[in-house]
Motif scaffolding. Structure first.
Motif, short mmCIF file in Angstrom:
data_model
loop_
_atom_site.label_atom_id
_atom_site.label_comp_id
_atom_site.label_asym_id
_atom_site.label_seq_id
_atom_site.Cartn_x
_atom_site.Cartn_y
_atom_site.Cartn_z
N TRP A 33 6.54 12.90 -35.44
CA TRP A 33 5.10 13.18 -35.54
C TRP A 33 4.71 13.60 -36.96
O TRP A 33 3.59 13.34 -37.41
N THR A 34 5.62 14.24 -37.68
CA THR A 34 5.27 14.73 -39.02
C THR A 34 4.98 13.59 -39.98
O THR A 34 4.34 13.80 -41.02
N GLU A 35 5.43 12.38 -39.66
CA GLU A 35 5.21 11.24 -40.55
C GLU A 35 4.26 10.21 -39.95
O GLU A 35 4.11 9.11 -40.48
N ALA A 36 3.62 10.58 -38.84
CA ALA A 36 2.72 9.66 -38.15
C ALA A 36 1.32 9.70 -38.74
O ALA A 36 0.92 10.67 -39.40
N ARG A 37 0.56 8.65 -38.48
CA ARG A 37 -0.85 8.59 -38.84
C ARG A 37 -1.67 8.85 -37.59
O ARG A 37 -1.46 8.21 -36.56
N GLU A 38 -2.60 9.77 -37.67
CA GLU A 38 -3.44 10.13 -36.53
C GLU A 38 -4.91 9.98 -36.90
O GLU A 38 -5.26 9.77 -38.06
N GLY A 39 -5.78 10.11 -35.90
CA GLY A 39 -7.22 10.10 -36.16
C GLY A 39 -7.70 8.84 -36.86
O GLY A 39 -7.33 7.71 -36.47
N ASP A 40 -8.51 9.01 -37.89
CA ASP A 40 -9.07 7.86 -38.60
C ASP A 40 -7.99 7.00 -39.24
O ASP A 40 -8.14 5.77 -39.32
N ALA A 41 -6.89 7.61 -39.68
CA ALA A 41 -5.81 6.83 -40.28
C ALA A 41 -5.14 5.93 -39.25
O ALA A 41 -4.77 4.79 -39.54
N ALA A 42 -5.01 6.42 -38.01
CA ALA A 42 -4.46 5.59 -36.94
C ALA A 42 -5.43 4.47 -36.58
O ALA A 42 -5.02 3.32 -36.37
N ASN A 96 -7.56 15.62 -24.58
CA ASN A 96 -6.23 15.97 -24.09
C ASN A 96 -5.18 14.94 -24.48
O ASN A 96 -4.08 14.92 -23.92
N VAL A 97 -5.52 14.09 -25.46
CA VAL A 97 -4.61 13.03 -25.88
C VAL A 97 -4.34 13.14 -27.38
O VAL A 97 -5.27 13.24 -28.19
N ARG A 98 -3.06 13.13 -27.72
CA ARG A 98 -2.66 13.00 -29.13
C ARG A 98 -2.14 11.59 -29.32
O ARG A 98 -1.21 11.16 -28.62
N PHE A 99 -2.74 10.86 -30.25
CA PHE A 99 -2.37 9.46 -30.47
C PHE A 99 -2.01 9.29 -31.95
O PHE A 99 -2.75 9.73 -32.83
N GLY A 100 -0.88 8.63 -32.19
CA GLY A 100 -0.47 8.40 -33.56
C GLY A 100 0.33 7.13 -33.71
O GLY A 100 0.84 6.57 -32.73
N ILE A 101 0.43 6.67 -34.95
CA ILE A 101 1.20 5.46 -35.26
C ILE A 101 2.17 5.81 -36.39
O ILE A 101 1.78 6.40 -37.41
N LEU A 102 3.43 5.43 -36.22
CA LEU A 102 4.43 5.59 -37.25
C LEU A 102 4.39 4.32 -38.11
O LEU A 102 4.76 3.25 -37.65
N PRO A 103 3.91 4.43 -39.35
CA PRO A 103 3.57 3.22 -40.11
C PRO A 103 4.76 2.50 -40.70
O PRO A 103 5.81 3.09 -40.98
N LEU A 104 4.59 1.20 -40.89
CA LEU A 104 5.54 0.39 -41.65
C LEU A 104 5.30 0.61 -43.14
O LEU A 104 4.24 1.03 -43.57
N GLY A 105 6.32 0.30 -43.93
CA GLY A 105 6.16 0.37 -45.38
C GLY A 105 6.15 1.77 -45.94
O GLY A 105 5.75 1.98 -47.10
N VAL A 106 6.54 2.75 -45.13
CA VAL A 106 6.57 4.14 -45.57
C VAL A 106 7.98 4.67 -45.34
O VAL A 106 8.57 4.45 -44.28
N LEU A 111 2.97 8.23 -29.32
CA LEU A 111 3.37 7.92 -30.68
C LEU A 111 3.97 6.52 -30.67
O LEU A 111 4.99 6.27 -30.01
N LEU A 112 3.33 5.61 -31.39
CA LEU A 112 3.75 4.21 -31.40
C LEU A 112 4.27 3.86 -32.79
O LEU A 112 3.62 4.17 -33.80
N ALA A 113 5.43 3.22 -32.85
CA ALA A 113 5.84 2.59 -34.10
C ALA A 113 4.89 1.42 -34.35
O ALA A 113 4.46 0.74 -33.41
N GLU A 114 4.53 1.19 -35.61
CA GLU A 114 3.52 0.17 -35.89
C GLU A 114 3.86 -1.21 -35.34
O GLU A 114 2.95 -1.96 -34.95
N PRO A 115 5.15 -1.61 -35.26
CA PRO A 115 5.44 -2.92 -34.67
C PRO A 115 4.88 -3.10 -33.26
O PRO A 115 4.65 -4.23 -32.83
N VAL A 116 4.65 -2.01 -32.52
CA VAL A 116 4.08 -2.13 -31.17
C VAL A 116 2.75 -2.88 -31.22
O VAL A 116 2.44 -3.68 -30.32
N VAL A 117 1.94 -2.64 -32.25
CA VAL A 117 0.65 -3.32 -32.35
C VAL A 117 0.75 -4.56 -33.25
O VAL A 117 -0.27 -5.20 -33.53
#
Length: 281
Positions: A259-268, A205-215, A174-180
């Motif tokens: 994780w409940t506020e993260a973007r996953e899959g196509d949104a990530a 076997n990987v869950r990947f998500g981004i915690l977005p800015l502006g939300v 789970l990455l905060a968007e500033p990481v990218v």
């Protein structure tokens, strides 16, 4: 329970005990400072872990609070244990970063659930060699290392990525968007790094998500941490803290909430594509 080999946790125990003694004596910070002849800010800095007390400070503190004299040696001993642990961590780093990276490889090997929450860096398990090289090069200066084994450390860190394809293990990143968004390296290196992140989205076997800015967020992403089963590791400018038991569980619970506020899959993926597009040409 906090790992007693960790210097920051031990310094925290010293601060907690001093705060408890002050409160049990019914003294406000300014009152204790006045009794000892300090500025009130010194009491605050010690209690909040921003300044390490000396043995003389501890003795004066307990005397001012009217604490039993036999408590002083125990707290001073805890302070000395913290200092010894800090010196040991520094010596471990002084021997080079490759052995430190090998220790993380062993942690992943022994674990079945590996979880990363990051606010600054791409997790080591997902770094490209060029990105890893930039991060580990900075560590040489940051920690005043005598051994600059950056290339060896990069190689050991990249070896860790083979575990991503071990289906007996599960990973969460789970990455905060500033990481990218942080430009910690040249744009072409960052662009390749973002491309690398896209390849892990959707691995079974990987869950990947981004915690977005502006939300609007209900849980504040205060700091980065890693979880290896029931062990939590927190890296700071001056070292690493490790936690187990209730403290590790608190980190796991915080990650679950984020994780409940993260973007996953196509949104990530869309956030990664946008970050790459916004990089300087």
């Amino acid at each position: 329970m906090t790992n007693t080999n960790d210097h920051e946790a031990l310094f925290g125990q010293v601060a907690d005990q001093l705060r408890t003694i002050r409160l049990q004596a019914g003294l406000a910070s300014k009152d204790l400072a006045a009794k000892v002849g300090w500025a009130p800010s010194k009491v605050s800095r010690i209690e909040n872990g921003h300044q390490q007390p000396t043995p003389a400070d501890i003795a004066a503190w307990l005397h001012a609070a009217g604490a039993p004299a036999d408590r002083t040696p125990a707290i001073i001993a805890l302070l000395e244990e913290a200092r010894l642990s800090q010196r040991q961590w520094k010596r471990r780093m002084q021997r080079g970063q490759a052995p430190v990276q090998a220790n993380y490889n062993e942690l992943v090997q022994r674990s079945t659930l590996i979880r990363h929450f990051e606010t600054v860096y791409v997790p080591g398990l997902l770094q490209t060699p060029d990105y890893a090289r930039r991060v580990l090069t900075e560590m040489v200066t940051l920690h005043h290392l005598d051994v600059a084994d950056v290339e060896a450390a990069v190689a050991v860190r990249i070896q860790r990525q083979s575990f991503l394809y071990d289906m007996s293990k599960r990973f969460e990143f789970l990455l905060a968007e500033p990481v990218v968004r942080w430009l910690l390296c040249p744009p072409d290196v960052m662009r390749a790094q973002i491309d690398r992140l896209q390849t892990v989205v959707g691995l079974p076997n990987v869950r990947f998500g981004i915690l977005p800015l502006g939300v609007e967020l209900s849980t504040t992403p205060q700091n980065s941490f890693q979880l290896y089963d029931d062990l939590a590791c927190v890296e700071t400018f001056i070292g690493e803290t490790r936690h187990t038991g209730d403290e590790a569980a608190a980190y796991a619970a915080a990650m679950d909430r984020m994780w409940t506020e993260a973007r996953e899959g196509d949104a990530a993926r869309a956030l990664l594509v946008r970050a790459a597009h916004d990089l300087p040409a």
